[in-house]
Design a protein around this motif. Structure first.
Motif, mmCIF file in Angstrom:
data_model
loop_
_atom_site.group_PDB
_atom_site.id
_atom_site.type_symbol
_atom_site.label_atom_id
_atom_site.label_comp_id
_atom_site.label_asym_id
_atom_site.label_seq_id
_atom_site.Cartn_x
_atom_site.Cartn_y
_atom_site.Cartn_z
ATOM 1 N N GLU A 79 38.596 29.676 51.076
ATOM 2 C CA GLU A 79 39.454 30.864 51.072
ATOM 3 C C GLU A 79 40.326 30.954 49.822
ATOM 4 O O GLU A 79 40.483 32.032 49.240
ATOM 5 N N LYS A 80 40.900 29.808 49.408
ATOM 6 C CA LYS A 80 41.843 29.870 48.290
ATOM 7 C C LYS A 80 42.123 28.476 47.757
ATOM 8 O O LYS A 80 42.090 27.489 48.496
ATOM 9 N N ILE A 81 42.371 28.417 46.444
ATOM 10 C CA ILE A 81 42.836 27.189 45.806
ATOM 11 C C ILE A 81 44.320 27.361 45.489
ATOM 12 O O ILE A 81 44.726 28.396 44.945
ATOM 13 N N ILE A 82 45.118 26.369 45.853
ATOM 14 C CA ILE A 82 46.557 26.414 45.530
ATOM 15 C C ILE A 82 46.826 25.259 44.572
ATOM 16 O O ILE A 82 47.189 24.140 45.002
ATOM 17 N N PRO A 83 46.673 25.464 43.272
ATOM 18 C CA PRO A 83 46.769 24.358 42.328
ATOM 19 C C PRO A 83 48.163 23.742 42.243
ATOM 20 O O PRO A 83 48.296 22.548 41.954
ATOM 21 N N GLU A 84 49.197 24.529 42.511
ATOM 22 C CA GLU A 84 50.563 24.004 42.444
ATOM 23 C C GLU A 84 50.812 22.961 43.532
ATOM 24 O O GLU A 84 51.699 22.106 43.393
ATOM 25 N N LYS A 107 27.925 35.211 40.468
ATOM 26 C CA LYS A 107 27.099 36.059 41.323
ATOM 27 C C LYS A 107 27.036 37.455 40.720
ATOM 28 O O LYS A 107 27.838 37.821 39.847
ATOM 29 N N ILE A 108 26.059 38.233 41.183
ATOM 30 C CA ILE A 108 25.966 39.609 40.693
ATOM 31 C C ILE A 108 27.002 40.473 41.406
ATOM 32 O O ILE A 108 27.361 40.226 42.554
ATOM 33 N N ALA A 109 27.471 41.493 40.681
ATOM 34 C CA ALA A 109 28.460 42.420 41.236
ATOM 35 C C ALA A 109 28.001 43.847 40.952
ATOM 36 O O ALA A 109 28.571 44.548 40.097
ATOM 37 N N PRO A 110 26.954 44.315 41.643
ATOM 38 C CA PRO A 110 26.433 45.659 41.372
ATOM 39 C C PRO A 110 27.438 46.759 41.656
ATOM 40 O O PRO A 110 27.340 47.863 41.097
ATOM 41 N N GLU A 111 28.412 46.475 42.507
ATOM 42 C CA GLU A 111 29.431 47.473 42.824
ATOM 43 C C GLU A 111 30.297 47.827 41.623
ATOM 44 O O GLU A 111 31.017 48.836 41.633
ATOM 45 N N GLU A 112 30.240 47.013 40.569
ATOM 46 C CA GLU A 112 31.050 47.261 39.378
ATOM 47 C C GLU A 112 30.515 48.436 38.545
ATOM 48 O O GLU A 112 31.215 48.936 37.672
ATOM 49 N N THR A 113 29.281 48.862 38.792
ATOM 50 C CA THR A 113 28.683 49.972 38.049
ATOM 51 C C THR A 113 28.506 51.163 38.976
ATOM 52 O O THR A 113 27.840 51.059 40.013
ATOM 53 N N GLU A 114 29.085 52.296 38.595
ATOM 54 C CA GLU A 114 29.022 53.497 39.424
ATOM 55 C C GLU A 114 27.571 53.925 39.668
ATOM 56 O O GLU A 114 26.780 54.052 38.740
ATOM 57 N N GLY A 115 27.242 54.110 40.921
ATOM 58 C CA GLY A 115 25.929 54.622 41.280
ATOM 59 C C GLY A 115 24.834 53.589 41.398
ATOM 60 O O GLY A 115 23.720 53.924 41.820
ATOM 61 N N LEU A 116 25.145 52.343 41.037
ATOM 62 C CA LEU A 116 24.093 51.326 41.097
ATOM 63 C C LEU A 116 23.707 51.040 42.552
ATOM 64 O O LEU A 116 22.526 50.972 42.899
ATOM 65 N N GLU A 255 34.741 35.121 44.152
ATOM 66 C CA GLU A 255 35.971 35.841 44.496
ATOM 67 C C GLU A 255 37.136 34.899 44.785
ATOM 68 O O GLU A 255 38.300 35.285 44.642
ATOM 69 N N VAL A 256 36.860 33.652 45.177
ATOM 70 C CA VAL A 256 37.946 32.708 45.436
ATOM 71 C C VAL A 256 38.729 32.416 44.160
ATOM 72 O O VAL A 256 39.935 32.104 44.216
ATOM 73 N N ILE A 257 38.079 32.530 43.022
ATOM 74 C CA ILE A 257 38.777 32.307 41.749
ATOM 75 C C ILE A 257 39.801 33.409 41.513
ATOM 76 O O ILE A 257 40.933 33.156 41.074
ATOM 77 N N GLU A 258 39.432 34.643 41.837
ATOM 78 C CA GLU A 258 40.377 35.757 41.715
ATOM 79 C C GLU A 258 41.531 35.590 42.705
ATOM 80 O O GLU A 258 42.712 35.767 42.342
ATOM 81 N N LYS A 259 41.215 35.251 43.953
ATOM 82 C CA LYS A 259 42.255 35.059 44.962
ATOM 83 C C LYS A 259 43.244 33.977 44.553
ATOM 84 O O LYS A 259 44.427 34.033 44.898
ATOM 85 N N SER A 260 42.755 32.994 43.824
ATOM 86 C CA SER A 260 43.580 31.839 43.450
ATOM 87 C C SER A 260 44.298 32.038 42.123
ATOM 88 O O SER A 260 45.086 31.174 41.709
ATOM 89 N N GLY A 261 44.024 33.151 41.438
ATOM 90 C CA GLY A 261 44.681 33.417 40.162
ATOM 91 C C GLY A 261 44.271 32.483 39.048
ATOM 92 O O GLY A 261 45.047 32.234 38.116
ATOM 93 N N LEU A 266 36.618 38.535 34.575
ATOM 94 C CA LEU A 266 35.351 38.405 35.290
ATOM 95 C C LEU A 266 35.358 37.214 36.255
ATOM 96 O O LEU A 266 34.301 36.805 36.744
ATOM 97 N N ASN A 267 36.529 36.681 36.519
ATOM 98 C CA ASN A 267 36.702 35.540 37.439
ATOM 99 C C ASN A 267 36.093 34.244 36.912
ATOM 100 O O ASN A 267 35.790 33.335 37.704
ATOM 101 N N PHE A 268 35.902 34.135 35.599
ATOM 102 C CA PHE A 268 35.496 32.862 35.016
ATOM 103 C C PHE A 268 36.749 32.113 34.584
ATOM 104 O O PHE A 268 37.727 32.710 34.115
ATOM 105 N N ILE A 269 36.723 30.792 34.717
ATOM 106 C CA ILE A 269 37.931 29.989 34.552
ATOM 107 C C ILE A 269 38.087 29.536 33.104
ATOM 108 O O ILE A 269 37.169 28.912 32.551
#
Length: 416
Positions: A79-84, A107-116, A255-261, A266-269
């Motif tokens: 669900e989430k990483i809490i590094p602190e 992972k692929i994110a087809p929702e990022e392109t309109e109409g895909l 998505e856990v990377i985004e949730k964890s800040g 693109l959610n790459f660390i």
């Protein structure tokens, strides 16, 4: 008892568990690996599924069988990483860690392109970067009678940057064998200014595109997919029609990377390119597709990273400075159709080179040159993956850092 936690039991995470367990086998360290999925996929095999070269059984196995003994395996959602607080929150429990390895992939994110993801998704628009997408595309191709085939990359970076080109080359061979190549118009569409990210390799690949009568559209920054007109549209208004669109959507970190800040847009660390340590947290290390390092997101790269990262984890635990060692080394087979393939070898600073591999004088594999032997090397990699790579067994005669013995440079590293 100290805790080392690995997030992700894909290629990179499984390799790290196998590398570290023998070295940390003591009462001082507890190793835990977490992944919500039961199945482990051989992702390079997704390229072959649409063309009935591989079967479904050849590209998937139960992931737990590759996790070594005495490593705690937890099949739950992260669900989430809490590094602190040095904690990882799972769906129904919390893990504490002293050292964390993030191998959550992309992972692929087809929702990022309109109409895909529209009315044509899974009907005339497909991906092959997922198991389900590759199988659906296989079923489509079995009965497809021809038309405009567009192979399209949304944006970089993507897993295995050469795979879209390989798909185009294999499609050419596939339709020739079916006797309908004259009914299929193949167009390769890329946001890059050439066929590949590396100029030296682009020369070789452009030649093959021309030879196989595959059109190329460069500098195409897609804005949307017009499902009614069956066209992809870029921000300058350029339109490319299709009857069948094989697309590589935007690739993003978990998505856990985004949730964890912890990630970028693109959610790459953000990761040290040479040590693979997180730039933000010294007891967090990152490997494989989860990183933002400018190396190919490919299995061979994760394999080379794992060897350096194993050393650096041990150095960190013992309080020593880390090795600034990983050089971005990648070697990849590029299927070119007709049972042939190219092999490329490069790193952060070096363009793909000519010469022999892995031995300087005798090869037997040739770099940047089509051969049947390279093709068989590509197919043999599946056995190597299941039986050596995942188990942390080094590939004989292939070093973690790029060797320059017997190599011929078109562009010397210092000229870049």
């Amino acid at each position: 008892m100290k805790n080392l936690v690995i997030l992700g039991a894909g290629t990179a995470g499984t390799m790290m568990a196998n590398h570290l367990r023998p070295k940390l086998y003591s009462n001082e360290w507890n190793i835990t690996i977490v992944d919500q999925y039961k199945t482990h996929y051989y992702q390079p095999g997704f390229l072959f599924l649409p063309f009935d070269i591989y079967s479904k059984k050849q590209v998937k196995k139960v992931g737990k069988k590759f996790i070594p003994k005495f490593v705690n395996y937890i099949q739950k959602k992260i669900e989430k990483i809490i590094p602190e607080e040095n904690k990882v929150v799972l769906e129904d429990e919390t893990l504490n860690y002293d050292v964390l390895i993030i191998a959550t992939g992309s992972k692929i994110a087809p929702e990022e392109t309109e109409g895909l993801i529209g009315p044509l998704w899974k009907k005339d628009i497909f991906d092959f970067y997922t198991y389900e997408g590759a199988v659906d595309l296989r079923n489509k191709l079995r009965n497809w009678e021809g038309g405009k085939l567009v192979v399209h990359i949304t944006e970089m970076p993507i897993k295995c940057p050469v795979a879209p080109l390989e798909f185009s080359f294999l499609a050419d061979t596939y339709f020739r064998k079916k006797g309908i190549r004259d009914k299929v118009d193949i167009t390769y569409v890329t946001p890059l200014s050439g066929a590949f990210t590396k100029p030296t390799c682009t020369k070789a690949l452009n030649y093959l595109l021309n030879e196989k009568d595959i059109k190329i559209e460069t500098d195409f920054a897609i804005e949307s997919v017009d499902n009614d007109q069956k066209e992809i549209v870029d921000y300058e208004g350029r339109r490319i029609p299709f009857d069948l669109l094989v697309t590589i959507p935007t690739n993003m970190g978990d998505e856990v990377i985004e949730k964890s800040g912890l990630g970028d847009d693109l959610n790459f660390i953000p990761t040290d390119h040479n040590t693979l340590q997180s730039l933000a947290h010294e007891n967090i290390f990152v490997i494989g597709d989860a990183t933002n390092v400018p190396a190919s997101k490919a299995g061979s790269v994760a394999h080379f990273q794992a060897e350096t990262l194993t050393d650096n984890i041990l150095l960190y635990i013992d309080g020593y400075p880390l090795k600034k060692e990983f050089d971005g080394h990648a070697n990849c087979f590029i299927e070119t159709g007709n049972n042939k393939a190219l092999l490329i070898d490069f790193n952060y600073k070096t363009e793909p080179v000519h010469g022999n591999f892995p031995f300087a004088k005798i090869g037997p594999l040739k770099l940047l040159k089509e051969s049947v032997l390279n093709h068989w090397g590509k197919l043999a990699f599946r056995w190597i993956y299941w039986n050596m790579l995942l188990k942390g067994i080094a590939i004989p005669f292939v070093s973690r850092n790029m060797s320059f013995k017997g190599k011929v440079f078109d562009i010397k590293p210092e000229e870049k």
